[in-house]
Design an enzyme around this catalytic site. Structure first.
Site, short mmCIF file in Angstrom:
data_model
loop_
_atom_site.label_atom_id
_atom_site.label_comp_id
_atom_site.label_asym_id
_atom_site.label_seq_id
_atom_site.Cartn_x
_atom_site.Cartn_y
_atom_site.Cartn_z
CG HIS A 1 -0.52 0.21 2.38
ND1 HIS A 1 -0.18 -0.85 3.29
CD2 HIS A 1 -0.09 1.08 3.28
CE1 HIS A 1 0.50 -0.62 4.43
NE2 HIS A 1 0.43 0.67 4.66
CB ALA B 1 -22.03 3.22 -6.44
CB CYS C 1 -32.35 -2.49 -5.00
SG CYS C 1 -32.38 -0.86 -5.04
CG MET D 1 -19.93 5.11 -10.15
SD MET D 1 -18.78 3.70 -10.41
CE MET D 1 -19.03 3.34 -11.87
#
Length: 220
Positions: free
Chosen positions: A91, A141, A176, A184
């Site tokens: 990272h 989103a 959904c 998004m």
């Protein structure tokens, strides 16, 4: 990424900075991650791209569909590339490599983690270690009710103070079945937003570019 490859080999850190900006694309766990392949292809047309995916996002990403020149890093790579003190930390190396970071999609869960300073996976560790003189864009989103939740507003205010730039979600029929704000932004909009920021301050090939980060909050 194969474990036989070192972090620096895959990132090309031993070579001079390229003429193209280095964009780190990251996906978190939202159904909008099905568009991650499209994002990778769009950005790779004008930038050098590396990708990061959370465990949840891999439910929606077809890894075989990603451009062959783009390396996808996951949480497993964070641990497999480090064996002993002195080894590269993934990272940190990704943070150094990237000129720009784009998180698309940004789920409600990952937004909350970033706002709270949590760093429990590769993506959030990169954000926690990020140099905020370099731009970081997010494209949320989530379901409309999650987007309108008071916690979301607080979290957006917090990341805004860090200088993280928001690519706002749009209103449409959601996965959904609900209709409302929270989808998004289209990959083309995300791509053009980041590309415009780069054009405003051209890349300095001797150092990472400093592109002013927007401080925009949603109107809702």
């Amino acid at each position: 990424m194969t474990t036989s490859e070192s972090v620096q080999e895959t990132l090309g850190l031993d070579f001079p900075h390229p003429s193209k900006p280095r964009v780190l694309l990251a996906a978190s766990g939202s159904v909008a991650a099905i568009k991650f392949e499209s994002l990778c292809r769009s950005f790779s047309e004008w930038a050098e791209v590396r990708a990061v995916a959370t465990k949840a996002s891999l439910h929606f990403i077809d890894r075989t569909s990603l451009p062959s020149n783009i390396i996808l890093y996951t949480d497993d790579d964070e641990w497999s590339t480090w064996k002993k003190i002195g080894d590269e930390v993934l990272h940190i190396e990704l943070r150094k490599w990237a000129d720009i970071m784009v998180i698309a999609p940004l789920s409600a869960n990952t937004l909350a983690k970033i706002a709270g300073g949590l760093c429990d996976n590769l993506l959030t560790c990169i954000v926690r270690a990020w140099d905020y003189s370099k731009p970081l864009f997010v494209a949320p989103a989530m379901n409309t009710f999650m987007w309108n939740n008071p916690f979301t507003s607080r979290h957006l205010e917090t990341i805004n103070l860090l200088g993280i730039s928001l690519v706002p979600p749009i209103t449409k029929r959601l996965a959904c079945g609900d209709y409302g704000n929270g989808a998004m932004a289209e990959p083309s909009v995300i791509d053009s937003t980041v590309r415009l920021a780069c054009k405003r301050q051209p890349l300095n090939t001797n150092s990472s570019p400093v592109v002013p980060a927007g401080r925009n909050l949603p109107s809702s």
